[in-house]
Each structure stands twice: as C-alpha cells, then as structure tokens.
Scaffold this motif. Structure first.
Motif, PDB file in Angstrom:
ATOM      1  N   LEU A  44      32.838  51.266  39.204  1.00 40.00           N
ATOM      2  CA  LEU A  44      33.505  50.104  39.791  1.00 40.00           C
ATOM      3  C   LEU A  44      34.567  49.593  38.807  1.00 40.00           C
ATOM      4  O   LEU A  44      34.260  49.273  37.650  1.00 40.00           O
TER       5      LEU A  44
ATOM      6  N   ASP B  51      44.815  47.111  41.618  1.00 42.74           N
ATOM      7  CA  ASP B  51      45.827  47.985  42.198  1.00 42.74           C
ATOM      8  C   ASP B  51      46.524  48.849  41.150  1.00 42.74           C
ATOM      9  O   ASP B  51      46.816  50.021  41.406  1.00 42.74           O
TER      10      ASP B  51
ATOM     11  N   LEU C  71      32.756  47.805  50.455  1.00 40.17           N
ATOM     12  CA  LEU C  71      31.916  47.809  49.248  1.00 40.17           C
ATOM     13  C   LEU C  71      30.576  47.137  49.517  1.00 40.17           C
ATOM     14  O   LEU C  71      29.524  47.629  49.073  1.00 40.17           O
TER      15      LEU C  71
ATOM     16  N   ALA D  69      36.003  41.832  43.061  1.00 38.89           N
ATOM     17  CA  ALA D  69      35.268  42.043  44.310  1.00 38.89           C
ATOM     18  C   ALA D  69      34.237  40.968  44.561  1.00 38.89           C
ATOM     19  O   ALA D  69      33.600  40.967  45.639  1.00 38.89           O
TER      20      ALA D  69
ATOM     21  N   GLU E 221      37.678  48.620  49.350  1.00 39.01           N
ATOM     22  CA  GLU E 221      37.126  47.332  48.941  1.00 39.01           C
ATOM     23  C   GLU E 221      36.368  46.667  50.086  1.00 39.01           C
ATOM     24  O   GLU E 221      35.299  46.073  49.860  1.00 39.01           O
ATOM     25  N   ASP E 222      36.877  46.777  51.323  1.00 35.14           N
ATOM     26  CA  ASP E 222      36.221  46.087  52.429  1.00 35.14           C
ATOM     27  C   ASP E 222      34.901  46.744  52.824  1.00 35.14           C
ATOM     28  O   ASP E 222      34.114  46.160  53.560  1.00 35.14           O
TER      29      ASP E 222
ATOM     30  N   THR F  92      34.427  39.012  47.856  1.00 34.90           N
ATOM     31  CA  THR F  92      34.044  39.835  49.004  1.00 34.90           C
ATOM     32  C   THR F  92      32.542  40.067  49.031  1.00 34.90           C
ATOM     33  O   THR F  92      31.896  39.985  50.085  1.00 34.90           O
TER      34      THR F  92
ATOM     35  N   CYS G  24      35.217  52.966  43.216  1.00 40.04           N
ATOM     36  CA  CYS G  24      35.847  51.847  43.926  1.00 40.04           C
ATOM     37  C   CYS G  24      36.781  51.143  42.967  1.00 40.04           C
ATOM     38  O   CYS G  24      36.328  50.571  41.956  1.00 40.04           O
ATOM     39  N   CYS G  25      38.062  51.194  43.244  1.00 32.54           N
ATOM     40  CA  CYS G  25      39.069  50.552  42.384  1.00 32.54           C
ATOM     41  C   CYS G  25      39.509  49.250  43.023  1.00 32.54           C
ATOM     42  O   CYS G  25      40.044  49.239  44.140  1.00 32.54           O
ATOM     43  N   LEU G  26      39.303  48.159  42.301  1.00 35.67           N
ATOM     44  CA  LEU G  26      39.652  46.839  42.804  1.00 35.67           C
ATOM     45  C   LEU G  26      40.843  46.248  42.072  1.00 35.67           C
ATOM     46  O   LEU G  26      41.179  45.082  42.248  1.00 35.67           O
TER      47      LEU G  26
END
Length: 917
Positions: free
Chosen positions: A793, A745, A773, A799, A770-771, A802, A741-743
């Motif tokens: 991560l 960019d 996760l 994140a 991301e949404d 979120t 998961c890359c948060l």
C-alpha cells in the motif's frame, strides 16, 4: 719424705728453665741471622738502585760502586742486573714489530695508512669500523719506531689537553682523525657535530666543504644546550629501539641484524680550560655515560671534567709531541705531520660530492619500496620506511613498543600523501596473509577509493579488507568497524588463552595453521566518531579505549588521523586512548599532536613529517621528507603489481561509499535468495563491515508487517520496491500473489514498473483501484487462501477517508477490515508492506489496538521523538538524513539501526522527492 718431694720439684723447675733458656737462645740467634740477612738484602737492593740510576754500563767506572761490588756480600749483583738488562732489551726489541702487526690488524686501511693512499676517497666499511685510529708514532730506544693509535667509534671517547700555542696542532690532529674515519666508512655512515666555546664560525674550517651535506653540523657557541638536548634525545631514542629489540647497544643490534640502522656520530667539543655551569656539565656527563652504546663518540678538547664511559687521554707537550693514556706517561708520541690545509679542503670536497651522489636528489616513492615484494614477517612487528632524512630512510615501527599511531596535519599539509606512503611501504614488504588493512575516511573525499576496484582500473590493494569513504554522515559505520575489531580482539584473546600464550608472536608460533595477520585500522578524520552527544559517541569511546588498551598484544593496531585541531582535542579527555598512541606523526604546522612543549612540526618544511615513537616528547623527533606517493599512477603502479601477485588468493575488499546508494542487484544477500524457507523482505543495506542487508522476516507470526514512515518519495519507493522484488525471488512462480494499491498519483509510474517486474518473475499481480480498496480489505480479512499474499500500500494515509466510510447496512468499515488484516493476516499468509507519510496517520490507522500489529518499521524524514511509541517506549536518537532510514524490527533489534535504502531509477516520479500530507 717432705724434703725429698721438695728436691724433686726444684729439679723439675730448673730443668724447665734450662729448656726455656735454650729456646730463647735459638730464637735470638735466628732473629740475629734474619736481621743480618735483611740488612744484606737491603744493601743489595740499595746498590741495585744506585747502579740503575748511574746506568748498568757506567757502574764499572764509578769508584764508589766498584768498591761496593767488591764486598763479598754483594757478589752476583752485577751479574743479576746484567741478565735482567739483556732479557729486557731482547724482549723490547720485539715490541715495535708486535705493535705494528697489532695496529695493522685493528686499524685497517685509512685508519693507519699514509694519507696519500686514501685522502679524499670514499670508504666501504658498513658494519664494523676499525677499533683503532692512528695519530702518530713513538720510539723506544734502540728498538725502533712503532705506530700509536687511539680507539674511537663504539670504543672510547677522547679527551685532548692542549699546551701553549698548540691550537693549530690540535685542529690538525682532529682533522686527521675525522678524515681517516670518513674515508674508511661508507658515505653517510658518520655524522660530525662541531662546537667551539670561543668560535662563532671557523670551527675546523678546512672541513667546511662537508657542511653542505649531512656529514657535518656546526652549533652556535651560545646554544650549547641545543646540542646537548639533541644528543640526549638521540641516546634515549636509540636506547628505546635497542632495548625493544632485545639488545644492549646499537653495535649489538647492528651485528645481530647485519645492517646499520643509525649513523655513527662524532661530537667535537672545543673548550677553553674553564669550568662549565653545573647543569650543562651534568648533562655532558650523563651523555658521555650512555653515548658509546648509542654510537656516539666524544672528542673533548680542554674540558676540565672527567667524562663518563671509556675515555682515552691525549696531552700535548708542544706542537709536535704528546703523551697518551694508551702508551703511558713515559713514552712520547711524535704526532703525524699535519695534512696541508688545501689538501684537507680538497678531500672534504670530494667526500661531500660522493655523499651527495649517494644520497641523490629528492627521493621518490620507488625508493621506499624493497627490491623484492612481500618478503617480511609481521609476527613481531611492522617496520617500513616512510621518508628520508639527509638521504637515509626514516622508518615507522608498529608493534608492542608503539602499538597505535596518531597523525595530525592541517588541510594541504600532506597527511593523505603520508598515509599513502605508509600503506604502500607496508604493503610492499608484507604479504596479505601477514597484514590486513581496514581503511576508513570520514571526510567528504575519496582518499582510499582508488584502493578498491573501479571502472577505469580493475585492480585493488590485496591487503585491504575494508575501504570506507565519504562516511562523514555515517558515524555508525565507524562504530561498526570498532565493533568488528573488538570481536576480532576477543577471538584472538580466546585463541591465545587456549594455547596459553600472551601475544601474537607466540600465538602464531603455537598455532602455525591459524590465520593471524597483523591488523592495521586507519581512521582518517576520526573526530567524527565523537561529533555528537549520543549513543554512537558513548559506544565508540568505550570500544576505542578497549582496543587501544588491549589490541597491542593481539596484533590489532589503530592509526588515527585528523586535519582539524578539534580532532586532536577530542582525545585530550580520553587518556586511555591518547596515551596508547605512542607513535605520533605531525605534518607541517600541526599542533597538539606531539607533546605540548614539542613544537618541531611548526617549523617543519612542506612535504616533510615529524616522526616520533616516544609519545611526542622532543628527544624522539625524526624529521623525514615524504616523497610523492599519491600522484597520478604512482601508487597505482605498485597496486597493480601487488594485485597481479596476490589477487588470485584474496577477495576484493568491501567498499563502502557513503556518497552513493547501493544497488539491490549488487547485494550478495539478494543474489543468494531462492525459494524455500522463511521469506525475508530486503529493505536496504546495513551500515556494517560486512555487505549485508537489513531484512524483515515475514513468517506466520503476529505483527509480521512492515510500515515505511515519512514523506521522502524516492527512499520510500526504494524500500517498498526492494522488499517486493526480494520476496518474489523466494517463491516459485504462482506461489505468492502481490496486491498493489497506489494512493499517491506521482508514484503510480513506479508502482506500475514494479508490477511489470513481478509479473515477469511469473507471479500474479493485482493492482487495486482506490475505490475498491475497502472491499478488498473485507475479502482479505474474511477469506482464506492457499497462496501467500503480499499487500503493498503506497500512501495509506491518503486512503483513510475512503476506508473509514461504511457501506450501507455494514457494521464495519474498510478501516476496520484493514485493522483485522494487520492483526490476523500474517497468521493467514497475508503480510502488509505499507507506506504512511506521517506517524500520526499510522497511529490513526492502528486505532486503540496499540502498535503490536506493526512488527517492523523504516523511518525516513521523521524525528526520533515521534518514533519512541513504535520502539517499545525507548528513547530514539534520530535526526533525518538524506538517503538514510532508521530501521527497527521488534523481533530482532534491541534498538533501531540506520540503513541505506537501495538506489533505484526515479522514472515517472518527477523531480520532487517529497510530497505533502
């Protein structure tokens, strides 16, 4: 009855008295006879003396002597004297012949032959000079002339006393002796030192053509102390060398080695009959006492003092005659006819030309090398020439007597070139199983990089085990080398104890199958080890002192070099190290390398070095011209020969280059990874002597997660990338799943690239938006899988908003589930490798549960004060450095260690290496 007894007693008394009278008479008669015999004998001796004074042949013509000889008691005196006279002259007649034979045996060649046979020709004697040298002849009438010779060179000093108007005769006598010596010995084997109290110049001027060479040195008459200091220093230096080699004199060592290690020296001192001051007189006597053992012979003219050691005396009677202690005061010596001045000058010129031709011009690096490579044994010591002085090689000796070396010289003084000359000379003489080199250069440069294989030249120096360059910011690598040497010292000490020996030579003798080469560790710009007031400095100091103190016995030697005076100053507070560096090498303009009062290096010319094996005191100075050893292809040519000779039997050296990040693919540990066992995530290269990786074991134990801390994008991506790729090699395809998961960019292209690599290895990869996760965290926390899962991560802190959001009707947020994954995941086969861009955000992520759920971390641009809470509360000394990370695993580390993240392509992340929070 009474009267009868009295009569008997009286008779006995009278009888006793008669016996006494008889014995007294006999004694008195014997005494009288002895007196008369003694008087007669005395008279005979007195008559013999009178006859000898008059002459045996003239006694018959002397009426008084003739009358005395006719006396009956003097009978036989003439016959006895005639017999002695005949026997004496019969024996004396053989003396000249025996003397000629003896001198012919001991004074060979120019030592006794006429000048026409040798004048101006070069000699060939190298080891054993003739013990006698001709100065003239004498005659014992009527037996004929015989040669007169005096000892010199290893045998005796000469003390010459002049007579009025005999200076020219003395000059001729000394010139003749010197020319005989120079024409007997090989060129360069003898040095002449001239001093005259009354002459500023023109001391033996006929020999001045030799002054353009090393054969003759003339001293200022007002600077006698310079000559005496030089001689005293030479004697002390030679004495130290001979004693260390187990010999009593230079001659003993020369005969044992079968080669000349020092030239002979003849010191000619012209006095004027006046007494010297007490101090130089005492110095001269001390020098004379030890000079012969050091190969120095003194010729003292008109010095009113008694020299120490063996001395022969020559006393001139006039310009042509002298008496000597060799022949006795009653025999007059006819001095040899002086060689004409023009012939002396011509001969001196020819000898000078021969010496110059032998010494040649400036020597090259090739002249330092032996004719055959790798023939020496290092059991006792290391010995190698590093330069030349007046054509003769100057050696560096590393062993028990001079175990460690200190080299100093400012930038441009030739220090690096000297190191190459030393290393090349050693490597050419000793094979790799006799000599192991560990080379470390702290400054920003590549002094030793050429000794490792490169793109242009695949060869390497087979003796090198470790080569470290550009390590000015990696003081930990210097500390790692010292730790390695300390471990090796303990290993050798244990072996020596087991074999009940005390030094390397004895250990090698008792354990011939063991591998015990001498180790030489060269640390250039070593002062960087002490650059900070931190744990590195403290540990380095303790290790260096221990190695310096105990390394000599086990064949571990340090060569510490510095171009900055601060490097030398760093040692003044560490006498345990400084005092062990008895070998000092000072390049031109170097200060404080030698003893404080020794300024020889200040005046040393360029391309020279002052070599001193006596802790820097003046008497140990040896000036050496160091040839070019670091120029293009000079050292490389030797290295290729050694590589071709030894490469098949020895591994290439470990190269550590602090200016370049290593590649994961080149790490030996990465190449050996395979499925099975406990998986380890390789994160970076350890700063160590061995090429090993910093790794985190991801076992089924609490806390087996990794946190990467800091804002340095390239380093963070490298650590995450290396961890995932190394883990992938330890599972068969399908046995492990990677969740990415890359948060951030800017990191998305790099994460996508990693995903493709992992898929190519046959592993399932799930890239989590991301949404999603939060939901995935809940699934990971609640579900159980038969497959190991690695959760990567990138930018966890991004994140957090979120994850902190709770879905309607749910009691726990995604962050709560994530905390459960961190706590319970490793036991269930879920391990997290997360990147947080600040320690505060990591602490927020963990909440009040403490830091136990993060068992390992790698910090980038984070100050040490922020890391203490993650390092079991210990104080962390860390200042961020580009391209470096601080790594800590609470299950294996006592304290954090510095590591080097691997190099990886930065495609897709732009030019920025840092991002904000």
């Amino acid at each position: 009855m009474k009267f009868a007894r009295s009569g008997a007693q009286r008779g006995r008394v009278l009888t006793a008295l008669g016996a006494i009278r008889q014995q007294l008479g006999l004694a008195l008669g014997a005494a009288e006879a002895a007196r008369r015999s003694a008087e007669t004998q005395l008279a005979r001796l007195e008559l013999e003396q009178q006859i000898l004074r008059a002459g045996i042949g003239k006694a018959a013509g002397d009426e008084g002597l003739a009358e005395a000889l006719r006396h009956p008691e003097m009978a036989g005196v003439r016959d006895q004297l005639n017999a002695v006279h005949e026997a004496f002259y019969a024996d004396a007649g053989t003396v000249p012949g025996r003397l000629r034979e003896l001198v012919d045996q001991l004074a060979t060649g120019p030592a006794t032959r006429p000048p026409s046979e040798w004048l101006g020709r070069t000699g060939t004697v190298t080891l054993t000079p003739p013990p006698l040298w001709r100065i003239g002849s004498s005659t014992v009438d009527p037996s004929g002339p015989f040669p007169v010779a005096v000892p010199l060179l290893d045998e005796s000093h000469l003390a010459i006393t002049s007579a009025p108007r005999t200076r020219a005769a003395i000059d001729a006598l000394v010139e003749g002796l010197i020319l005989r010596v120079l024409s007997s010995m090989e060129p360069g084997a003898v040095r002449i030192h001239l001093w005259d109290v009354g002459q500023l110049t023109a001391v033996l001027p006929n020999l001045y053509p030799l002054s353009r060479t090393s054969a003759i040195t003339t001293y200022d008459p007002t600077r006698l102390e310079d000559l005496l200091d030089e001689l005293a220093g030479h004697i002390r230096r030679v004495h130290a060398q001979t004693m260390q080699s187990g010999h009593h004199s230079l001659r003993d060592m020369r005969e044992a080695l079968g080669q000349r290690t020092e030239p002979w020296r003849i010191v000619v001192l012209f006095g004027n009959g006046e007494n010297w001051a007490p101090e130089p007189l005492r110095a001269l006597k001390r020098i004379a006492g030890g000079a012969l053992a050091a190969g120095i012979s003194l010729i003292a003219i008109d010095l009113p003092t008694i020299l120490g050691g063996g001395v022969e005396n020559i006393r001139l009677l006039d310009e042509h005659h002298a008496v000597t202690s060799m022949t006795g005061a009653d025999i007059v010596v006819d001095l040899d006819t002086p060689i004409p001045a023009t012939e002396v000058m011509g001969a001196a010129g020819r000898l000078a030309d021969a010496l110059i031709a032998r010494q040649g011009g400036p020597r090259s690096f090739a002249d330092l090398l032996p004719t055959e490579l790798g023939q020496e044994n290092s059991a006792r010591e290391l010995r190698a020439p590093v330069g030349f002085h007046e054509g003769d090689p100057v050696e560096v000796v590393i062993g028990d007597g001079s175990p460690h070396a200190l080299i100093g010289g400012p930038s441009g003084s030739g220090k690096t070139n000297f190191l190459y000359a030393l290393l090349g000379s050693l490597a050419a003489r000793y094979p790799p199983n006799e000599l192991a080199l560990y080379l470390l250069d702290f400054k920003e440069g590549v002094s030793f990089a050429g000794l490792a294989p490169g793109r242009r030249d695949a060869s390497w120096l087979p003796h090198a085990r470790l080569i470290g360059v550009n390590v000015n910011t990696d003081r930990e690598f210097g500390l790692a080398l010292l730790r390695f040497l300390a471990d090796e010292l303990r290993r050798r000490s244990a072996a020596a104890k087991e074999h009940e020996v005390t030094d390397l030579a004895a250990l090698r003798q008792q354990d011939p199958d063991g591998h015990w080469p001498r180790i030489v560790a060269v640390i250039d710009e070593f002062q960087y080890l002490f650059a900070g007031r931190d744990a590195v400095t403290g540990q380095a100091t303790a290790l260096l002192e221990d190695i310096a103190r105990r390394g000599r016995a086990q064949g571990i030697h340090l060569i510490l070099a510095s171009q900055d005076i601060a490097g030398i100053d760093a040692f003044w507070g560490k006498p345990a190290v400084f005092e062990q560096c008895t070998l000092r090498i000072a390049m031109p303009k170097a200060r404080r390398v030698l003893a404080e009062t020794n300024n020889a290096a200040i005046a040393a010319p360029k391309w020279h070095a002052v070599i001193n094996h006596d802790s820097g005191v003046s008497h140990g100075n040896q000036l050496a011209h160091v040839p070019d050893a670091s120029g293009r292809d000079i050292f490389a040519s030797l290295q290729r020969k050694l590589w071709e000779l030894y490469a098949d039997e020895h591994h290439r050296p470990r190269l550590f280059d602090g200016a370049h990040s290593p590649l994961l693919e080149h790490l030996p540990a990465f190449g050996t990874l395979s499925p099975g066992g406990r998986p380890q995530a390789l994160l970076g290269q350890s700063i160590d002597v061995d090429d090993v990786a910093c790794a985190v074991e991801l076992s089924a134990a609490p806390g087996r997660n990794l946190a990467v801390l800091g804002t340095a994008i390239a380093e963070a991506l490298s650590i995450m990338d290396a961890g995932a790729r190394s883990l992938a090699r330890q599972f068969v395809p399908g046995e492990v799943e990677f969740l990415l998961c890359c948060l951030v960019d800017r990191c998305a292209p790099a994460v996508d690239q990693l995903a493709e690599i992992l898929k190519a290895d046959g592993h399932p990869v799930d890239q989590i938006p991301e949404d999603e996760l939060g939901g995935r965290m809940r699934a990971l926390a609640e579900e159980t899988s038969s497959r190991t899962r690695m959760l990567l991560l990138y930018g966890v802190d991004a994140a957090l908003p979120t994850l902190e959001t709770k879905q309607p009707g749910e009691l726990k947020s995604g962050l709560d589930h994530f905390r459960t994954v961190l706590k319970q995941g490793p036991i269930k086969g879920v391990h997290t490798l997360g990147w947080w861009r600040s320690t505060a955000r990591l602490k927020d992520t963990l909440g009040f549960g403490g830091t136990d759920d993060i068992g390992a971390w790698a910090a980038l641009d984070v100050q040490g004060a922020e890391l203490s809470q993650f390092a079991a509360g210990q104080v962390v000394h860390w200042s961020p450095r580009p391209g470096r990370a601080l790594f800590f695993d609470r299950s294996t580390h006592v304290s954090p260690e510095v590591m080097i993240p691997f190099d990886r392509p930065e495609e897709g992340i732009g030019k920025f290496r840092r991002v904000g929070d």
